[in-house]
Design a protein around this motif. Structure first.
Motif, short mmCIF file in Angstrom:
data_model
loop_
_atom_site.label_atom_id
_atom_site.label_comp_id
_atom_site.label_asym_id
_atom_site.label_seq_id
_atom_site.Cartn_x
_atom_site.Cartn_y
_atom_site.Cartn_z
N ALA A 46 11.13 -0.35 7.92
CA ALA A 46 10.09 -1.22 7.34
C ALA A 46 8.96 -0.40 6.75
CB ALA A 46 9.54 -2.16 8.41
N SER A 47 8.80 0.86 7.22
CA SER A 47 7.73 1.70 6.71
C SER A 47 7.97 2.18 5.28
CB SER A 47 7.54 2.92 7.62
OG SER A 47 8.65 3.81 7.55
N SER A 48 9.16 1.93 4.74
CA SER A 48 9.41 2.27 3.34
C SER A 48 8.70 1.31 2.40
CB SER A 48 10.92 2.27 3.05
OG SER A 48 11.45 0.96 3.17
N ARG A 49 8.27 0.15 2.94
CA ARG A 49 7.58 -0.84 2.12
C ARG A 49 6.16 -1.12 2.60
NH1 ARG A 49 10.89 -4.24 -1.10
NH2 ARG A 49 13.10 -3.76 -0.95
N TYR A 50 5.91 -0.93 3.88
CA TYR A 50 4.61 -1.29 4.44
C TYR A 50 4.03 -0.15 5.26
CZ TYR A 50 5.52 -6.20 3.28
OH TYR A 50 5.76 -7.37 2.62
N THR A 51 2.74 -0.25 5.55
CA THR A 51 2.10 0.68 6.44
C THR A 51 1.09 -0.07 7.29
OG1 THR A 51 0.99 2.83 6.60
CG2 THR A 51 0.18 1.30 4.93
N ALA A 85 0.82 -1.20 0.00
CA ALA A 85 0.00 0.00 0.00
C ALA A 85 0.86 1.26 0.00
CB ALA A 85 -0.93 -0.01 1.21
N VAL A 86 2.06 1.16 0.54
CA VAL A 86 2.96 2.32 0.61
C VAL A 86 4.08 2.14 -0.41
CG1 VAL A 86 4.60 3.59 2.04
CG2 VAL A 86 2.46 2.76 3.02
N PRO A 87 4.27 3.09 -1.32
CA PRO A 87 5.37 2.96 -2.30
C PRO A 87 6.71 3.07 -1.60
CG PRO A 87 4.40 5.14 -2.39
CD PRO A 87 3.51 4.33 -1.50
N ARG A 88 7.72 2.50 -2.21
CA ARG A 88 9.05 2.60 -1.64
C ARG A 88 9.49 4.06 -1.59
NH1 ARG A 88 12.32 -2.31 -4.62
NH2 ARG A 88 10.86 -3.97 -4.09
N ARG A 89 10.14 4.43 -0.51
CA ARG A 89 10.60 5.80 -0.39
C ARG A 89 11.83 5.84 0.51
NH1 ARG A 89 5.87 5.34 2.61
NH2 ARG A 89 6.10 5.67 4.84
N PHE A 90 12.61 6.87 0.35
CA PHE A 90 13.77 7.05 1.21
C PHE A 90 13.33 7.79 2.47
CE2 PHE A 90 15.69 6.78 -3.02
CZ PHE A 90 16.58 5.75 -2.79
N GLU A 109 11.22 -4.47 11.10
CA GLU A 109 10.25 -5.52 11.41
C GLU A 109 8.81 -5.02 11.37
OE1 GLU A 109 12.83 -8.36 14.41
OE2 GLU A 109 11.71 -6.65 15.25
N LEU A 110 7.90 -5.98 11.26
CA LEU A 110 6.48 -5.71 11.29
C LEU A 110 5.88 -6.40 12.51
CD1 LEU A 110 5.57 -6.67 7.60
CD2 LEU A 110 6.25 -4.42 8.44
N LEU A 111 4.89 -5.77 13.11
CA LEU A 111 4.08 -6.43 14.13
C LEU A 111 2.78 -6.82 13.44
CD1 LEU A 111 3.51 -7.33 17.05
CD2 LEU A 111 2.49 -5.06 17.43
N VAL A 112 2.53 -8.13 13.36
CA VAL A 112 1.38 -8.65 12.63
C VAL A 112 0.36 -9.21 13.61
CG1 VAL A 112 0.58 -10.33 10.91
CG2 VAL A 112 2.81 -9.21 10.63
N ARG A 113 -0.88 -8.73 13.49
CA ARG A 113 -1.97 -9.34 14.25
C ARG A 113 -2.44 -10.54 13.42
NH1 ARG A 113 -6.04 -5.53 14.36
NH2 ARG A 113 -5.69 -4.81 16.50
N ASN A 114 -2.18 -11.75 13.91
CA ASN A 114 -2.48 -12.94 13.13
C ASN A 114 -3.98 -13.17 13.02
OD1 ASN A 114 0.19 -13.86 12.56
ND2 ASN A 114 0.39 -14.49 14.70
N ARG A 115 -4.40 -13.48 11.80
CA ARG A 115 -5.78 -13.89 11.58
C ARG A 115 -5.85 -15.42 11.43
NH1 ARG A 115 -10.85 -13.08 9.02
NH2 ARG A 115 -11.91 -15.00 9.69
N LYS A 137 11.42 -8.18 5.36
CA LYS A 137 11.91 -8.83 4.15
C LYS A 137 11.43 -10.26 4.01
CE LYS A 137 16.32 -10.43 6.13
NZ LYS A 137 17.79 -10.38 6.00
N GLU A 138 10.89 -10.84 5.09
CA GLU A 138 10.39 -12.20 5.04
C GLU A 138 8.86 -12.24 4.97
OE1 GLU A 138 12.12 -14.19 8.39
OE2 GLU A 138 14.16 -13.66 7.75
N SER A 139 8.27 -11.09 4.65
CA SER A 139 6.81 -10.99 4.55
C SER A 139 6.43 -10.69 3.11
CB SER A 139 6.29 -9.88 5.46
OG SER A 139 6.76 -10.04 6.78
N VAL A 140 5.24 -11.10 2.74
CA VAL A 140 4.75 -10.87 1.39
C VAL A 140 3.35 -10.26 1.47
CG1 VAL A 140 4.10 -11.94 -0.80
CG2 VAL A 140 6.06 -12.79 0.46
#
Length: 409
Positions: free
Chosen positions: A140-145, A36-41, A93-99, A168-171
């Protein structure tokens, strides 16, 4: 032959790198969607070390997770439910709420300490999950939000309400469907093993053992797509019906039919390719049933995982003679050894799934005696359910069912 403990130790180091290597190579569209978030510096890093959406995502102060507290192949004996603080993600890293989290036969190999004997309890359990990003580190926010949906697998920690996962280990995934979990390990194993080791040719005969299980279902479909005649072993007529629906030409219900006699009678010329995951006597039968130039692919030996040794005895004293007489081959397949094929496998499977050309059967325990696998504690029931051979497809636990009005289904 490489011993199972050595093989598993190798896997513990290698498995997390599968997705990571392709994320690093710029494969954000692996599942057909972009983050959802484009790569950015990131220019100014002084204002924050991580982002946590406590208000919008309702992150609690504590959570439940499953921890291996004692080494044992008995999952219930080895694993305990612990209440701990919700972790904070690091910079990348990401904090993921597992579904949803996936159940694998190797979960009990992990709880028995067979992956790496040097690792002692306590350690976290569970390999794969899918959920919503509710917190993340700065880089990690350069790739995800916050709010992105991701799938992941690694070396432990998925059996939790919240899991910290390296970005980097998430898709990224387009929706919160448990079907995506079936592709990360089970589907990829079948796809690559059949392509690289099976060398399938149109008109050949293929035998898939445990065909209605998490990975067997894919082996059946890929063999059929290659123009082969497919035989699948299963334990019930219901599973036999499912196998027919995905293209299996000859389901064999071994609870009502003698597998050895059936193969000798109906396939006197032998089997060209065997996709084998049971081990023990089934593996011996597979060797004896090979045709000239036949190929036997060993992707597991689940019949032995609950034993102290982790493997069912195999009478291999005459194996060299049997292979030589038929110019046949027997090869093992371990997914981390084929990382160069992983990206193409996932992309191909996702395209087939999107087009309706691939069935990804998920079993959430709706037909289980105690009902659907809901909540983290139901992981124990799900493991028992799978080892009792009751599952049809990939066993998945619904960790946190959505509230009314949730749009991420």
């Amino acid at each position: 032959m490489t011993s199972p403990p050595m093989l598993l130790r190798l896997g513990r180091r290698a498995a997390p790198s599968l997705i990571g290597r392709y994320r690093a190579a710029g494969t954000d569209t692996l599942f057909g969607v972009r983050p959802a978030v484009p790569r950015r510096f990131i220019i100014d890093t002084s204002y924050s070390a991580h982002f946590m959406d406590f208000k919008g995502s309702s992150i609690p102060s504590s959570m439940k997770k499953l921890v291996v507290t004692k080494l044992s192949q008995d999952f219930r004996e080895a694993v305990s439910v612990r209440t701990v603080a919700v972790p904070t993600p690091g910079d990348a890293e990401l904090l993921v709420r597992n579904r949803f989290v996936g159940i694998n036969a190797s979960d009990i190999n992990y709880s028995a300490g067979r992956y790496d004997p040097s690792v002692k309890p306590p350690f976290d359990a569970g390999f794969e999950g899918i959920g919503e990003v509710v917190g993340l580190g700065l880089s990690a926010s350069s790739r995800y939000t916050v709010g992105d949906m991701v799938a992941y697998f690694g070396s432990g920690g998925a059996f939790a309400e919240y899991t910290v996962v390296p970005a980097k280990e998430s898709v990224p995934v387009p929706s919160m469907k448990p079907e995506f979990l079936t592709l990360l390990v089970s589907g990829a194993t079948a796809y690559i093993a059949m392509k690289r080791l099976g060398n399938l040719a149109k008109g050949e005969t293929v035998l898939v053992t445990a065909a209605a299980g998490g990975t067997g279902q894919f082996a059946v479909q890929f063999a059929k797509q290659a123009g082969c005649h497919v035989i699948g072993t299963c334990s019930s007529d219901e599973k036999g019906g499912f196998l027919k629906s995905i293209g299996c030409d000859r389901p064999i219900n071994y609870s009502t039919e003698d597998l050895a006699k059936t193969l000798r009678k109906e396939y006197p010329q032998g089997i060209d390719v065997v996709y084998e995951s049971v081990g023990g006597s089934v593996l011996e039968l597979a060797v004896n049933s090979l045709a000239n130039k036949g190929r036997l692919i060993v992707i597991g030996f689940i019949s032995g995982y609950k034993t102290a040794a982790g493997i069912t005895p195999f009478n291999g004293g005459t194996l060299p003679v049997k292979l030589l007489q038929k110019s046949a081959s027997m090869r093992g397949f371990f997914l981390p050894h084929f990382i160069e094929d992983y990206k193409e496998a996932l992309r191909s499977m996702m395209q087939m799934f999107a087009k309706g050309e691939l069935v990804c059967e998920v079993d959430c325990g709706d037909m289980a005696q105690e009902g659907r696998f809901v909540g983290l504690e139901s992981v124990f029931r799900a493991v028992d359910y799978m080892y009792a051979g009751r599952n049809l497809g990939k066993v998945v636990v619904d960790v946190a069912p959505p509230t009314v009005g949730d749009s991420k289904l």
